[in-house]
Design a protein around this motif. Structure first.
Motif, PDB file in Angstrom:
ATOM      1  N   ALA A 172       0.828  -1.212   0.000  1.00 36.02           N
ATOM      2  CA  ALA A 172       0.000   0.000   0.000  1.00 36.02           C
ATOM      3  C   ALA A 172       0.860   1.260   0.000  1.00 36.02           C
ATOM      4  N   THR A 173       1.962   1.241   0.751  1.00 36.60           N
ATOM      5  CA  THR A 173       2.839   2.411   0.822  1.00 36.60           C
ATOM      6  C   THR A 173       3.602   2.602  -0.483  1.00 36.60           C
ATOM      7  N   LEU A 174       4.059   1.503  -1.080  1.00 38.64           N
ATOM      8  CA  LEU A 174       4.738   1.592  -2.377  1.00 38.64           C
ATOM      9  C   LEU A 174       3.805   2.162  -3.442  1.00 38.64           C
ATOM     10  N   THR A 175       2.550   1.746  -3.436  1.00 40.79           N
ATOM     11  CA  THR A 175       1.591   2.239  -4.423  1.00 40.79           C
ATOM     12  C   THR A 175       1.362   3.738  -4.262  1.00 40.79           C
ATOM     13  N   ALA A 176       1.283   4.187  -3.006  1.00 39.86           N
ATOM     14  CA  ALA A 176       1.129   5.628  -2.752  1.00 39.86           C
ATOM     15  C   ALA A 176       2.351   6.394  -3.244  1.00 39.86           C
ATOM     16  N   LEU A 177       3.534   5.838  -3.025  1.00 37.65           N
ATOM     17  CA  LEU A 177       4.761   6.499  -3.475  1.00 37.65           C
ATOM     18  C   LEU A 177       4.811   6.565  -4.999  1.00 37.65           C
ATOM     19  N   ALA A 178       4.390   5.488  -5.668  1.00 34.55           N
ATOM     20  CA  ALA A 178       4.403   5.476  -7.135  1.00 34.55           C
ATOM     21  C   ALA A 178       3.475   6.534  -7.714  1.00 34.55           C
ATOM     22  N   SER A 179       2.446   6.905  -6.966  1.00 33.15           N
ATOM     23  CA  SER A 179       1.488   7.922  -7.427  1.00 33.15           C
ATOM     24  C   SER A 179       1.933   9.339  -7.082  1.00 33.15           C
ATOM     25  N   ASN A 180       3.015   9.472  -6.312  1.00 34.81           N
ATOM     26  CA  ASN A 180       3.509  10.783  -5.880  1.00 34.81           C
ATOM     27  C   ASN A 180       4.486  11.316  -6.926  1.00 34.81           C
ATOM     28  N   ARG A 181       4.012  12.209  -7.779  1.00 32.79           N
ATOM     29  CA  ARG A 181       4.826  12.706  -8.890  1.00 32.79           C
ATOM     30  C   ARG A 181       5.944  13.646  -8.442  1.00 32.79           C
ATOM     31  N   THR A 182       5.856  14.197  -7.226  1.00 31.48           N
ATOM     32  CA  THR A 182       6.870  15.155  -6.783  1.00 31.48           C
ATOM     33  C   THR A 182       7.925  14.510  -5.889  1.00 31.48           C
ATOM     34  N   ALA A 183       7.770  13.245  -5.570  1.00 28.34           N
ATOM     35  CA  ALA A 183       8.749  12.570  -4.705  1.00 28.34           C
ATOM     36  C   ALA A 183      10.072  12.390  -5.446  1.00 28.34           C
ATOM     37  N   GLU A 184      11.182  12.501  -4.723  1.00 23.55           N
ATOM     38  CA  GLU A 184      12.514  12.332  -5.310  1.00 23.55           C
ATOM     39  C   GLU A 184      12.874  10.843  -5.318  1.00 23.55           C
ATOM     40  N   ILE A 185      12.470  10.156  -6.363  1.00 19.57           N
ATOM     41  CA  ILE A 185      12.766   8.725  -6.489  1.00 19.57           C
ATOM     42  C   ILE A 185      13.919   8.566  -7.471  1.00 19.57           C
ATOM     43  N   SER A 186      14.985   7.942  -7.048  1.00 19.80           N
ATOM     44  CA  SER A 186      16.153   7.758  -7.907  1.00 19.80           C
ATOM     45  C   SER A 186      15.851   6.733  -8.997  1.00 19.80           C
ATOM     46  N   GLY A 187      16.727   6.683  -9.999  1.00 20.31           N
ATOM     47  CA  GLY A 187      16.572   5.689 -11.055  1.00 20.31           C
ATOM     48  C   GLY A 187      16.617   4.276 -10.502  1.00 20.31           C
ATOM     49  N   GLU A 188      17.519   4.040  -9.538  1.00 19.45           N
ATOM     50  CA  GLU A 188      17.611   2.722  -8.914  1.00 19.45           C
ATOM     51  C   GLU A 188      16.356   2.416  -8.114  1.00 19.45           C
ATOM     52  N   GLY A 189      15.842   3.437  -7.425  1.00 23.55           N
ATOM     53  CA  GLY A 189      14.613   3.248  -6.659  1.00 23.55           C
ATOM     54  C   GLY A 189      13.442   2.894  -7.548  1.00 23.55           C
ATOM     55  N   LEU A 190      13.345   3.559  -8.702  1.00 19.55           N
ATOM     56  CA  LEU A 190      12.267   3.271  -9.641  1.00 19.55           C
ATOM     57  C   LEU A 190      12.411   1.866 -10.205  1.00 19.55           C
ATOM     58  N   ARG A 191      13.653   1.460 -10.467  1.00 20.76           N
ATOM     59  CA  ARG A 191      13.883   0.096 -10.960  1.00 20.76           C
ATOM     60  C   ARG A 191      13.405  -0.936  -9.947  1.00 20.76           C
ATOM     61  N   ARG A 192      13.692  -0.692  -8.671  1.00 25.58           N
ATOM     62  CA  ARG A 192      13.260  -1.624  -7.623  1.00 25.58           C
ATOM     63  C   ARG A 192      11.740  -1.656  -7.519  1.00 25.58           C
ATOM     64  N   MET A 193      11.092  -0.512  -7.735  1.00 27.96           N
ATOM     65  CA  MET A 193       9.631  -0.488  -7.694  1.00 27.96           C
ATOM     66  C   MET A 193       9.034  -1.279  -8.852  1.00 27.96           C
ATOM     67  N   VAL A 194       9.653  -1.178 -10.018  1.00 29.79           N
ATOM     68  CA  VAL A 194       9.193  -1.982 -11.155  1.00 29.79           C
ATOM     69  C   VAL A 194       9.354  -3.463 -10.846  1.00 29.79           C
TER      70      VAL A 194
END
Length: 339
Positions: A116-138
């Motif tokens: 649930a928390t990951l899904t909320a973060l994925a919807s947060n367009r202003t959050a500073e998510i690194s390229g590695e972080g985005l890869r882990r979310m995928v």
């Protein structure tokens, strides 16, 4: 509220005096819930607010904490990390939604891997998510279906990540990805089909694992002890799957639900996940958590349960008693406790 209004009208210069801070804390501790909620709304954007009071309100019940977590300029990364550790899942979701969330906090959310928390973060367009972080979310989206839609719309999704995500999403999301990125759908689908076919052939010899009587006896004793101590809960079943212990999950499900081990195994081998869903619902596993749990079970079980039939967990909540009745109607009538 009168003191708050005075401070709003003429904000204290510099650091708030210790006396005024103590007054706010004292009043907040003695105030009724509705007063604390209004106070939280009034202080959400105040830079002069007492830091200690802001932290107290941020850990209050979620309706009170929400405005503070979402907007207070006084909450630093350390405060947000503390909320992730100490507060409820609702508080953690609000942290993930906070505008301009730092990369440090975003990484902490990804490390925890709470769906649930990951899904909320994925919807947060202003959050500073690194390229590695985005890869882990995928990567996480392979088992967490709810992550896929917000990730397909994420502005920093790369071509490589889009192709990886494409393999796990449905037709509508595939069209969205294909429109946004240069993806040859037919060529990619052919590669996916080859990969799936190869993985299936390689998995076939080991898909059915012979029962280990010694291990099953140890697991049964563990489950019996936990049940006797009142510690056997739905969360234990989810943890067993996350730790790749399908046999332990089956034993725990049988004991917690009052089913036979044979009934649970029948649900795990069924052509449709319907009976497994009802078994999970009967012991308190939330329907929102079921799709990710099902993906993990299929991975551990070499494929089953199959995907025939409707997604019954999308129909709405069902009571544990009704779910248990539905489960027993779908599986063969075994005597509880038999293999």
């Amino acid at each position: 509220m009168g003191i708050t209004a005075l401070c709003d009208a003429q904000p204290p210069s510099g650091e708030l005096s210790p006396v005024l801070g103590e007054i706010f804390l004292l009043l907040a501790r003695q105030a009724e819930r509705d007063v604390r909620r209004i106070l939280s709304e009034r202080l959400a954007h105040a830079e002069w607010a007492p830091k200690a009071l802001v932290n107290v309100l941020a850990l209050d019940e979620i309706e009170i904490a929400r405005p503070i977590i979402a907007a207070s300029p006084l909450l630093q990364d350390e405060d947000l990390l503390a909320i992730l550790v100490q507060a409820t899942i609702e508080h953690q979701i609000e942290v993930a939604r906070r505008p301009r969330l730092s990369g440090r906090v975003a990484d902490a959310i990804i490390d925890r891997a709470e769906p649930a928390t990951l899904t909320a973060l994925a919807s947060n367009r202003t959050a500073e998510i690194s390229g590695e972080g985005l890869r882990r979310m995928v990567d996480h989206s392979r088992r967490i279906a709810a992550l896929r839609a917000p990730l397909t719309r994420h502005p920093r999704l790369s071509d490589v990540q889009a192709r990886q995500l494409y393999q796990w999403v449905g037709a509508a999301l595939r069209q969205s990805i294909a429109e946004r990125f240069s993806i040859d759908e037919q060529a990619l689908q052919a590669e996916i089909d080859k990969a799936v076919d190869g993985a299936w052939r390689n998995a076939q010899p080991s898909a059915v694992v012979a029962p280990d009587p010694d291990r099953e006896e140890m697991e049964r004793r563990l489950i019996d002890k936990m049940q006797a101590a009142g510690q056997l809960k739905a969360g234990f079943l989810i943890r067993a799957i996350r730790e790749s212990r399908l046999s332990l999950f089956a034993q725990a499900m049988a004991t917690l639900g009052g089913y036979s081990l044979g009934q649970v195994r029948e649900a795990l081998a069924a052509k449709t996940p319907e009976s497994l869903y009802y078994a999970c619902a009967s012991v308190g596993i939330d329907r929102a958590a079921f799709p990710a749990l099902l993906d993990d079970i299929r991975r551990l079980n070499g494929g089953p349960p199959g995907d025939a039939g409707a997604a019954v967990w999308l129909r709405g909540d069902i009571s544990p008693i009704s779910a248990a009745r539905a489960f027993r109607a779908l599986v063969q009538a075994d005597i509880p406790g038999t293999v």
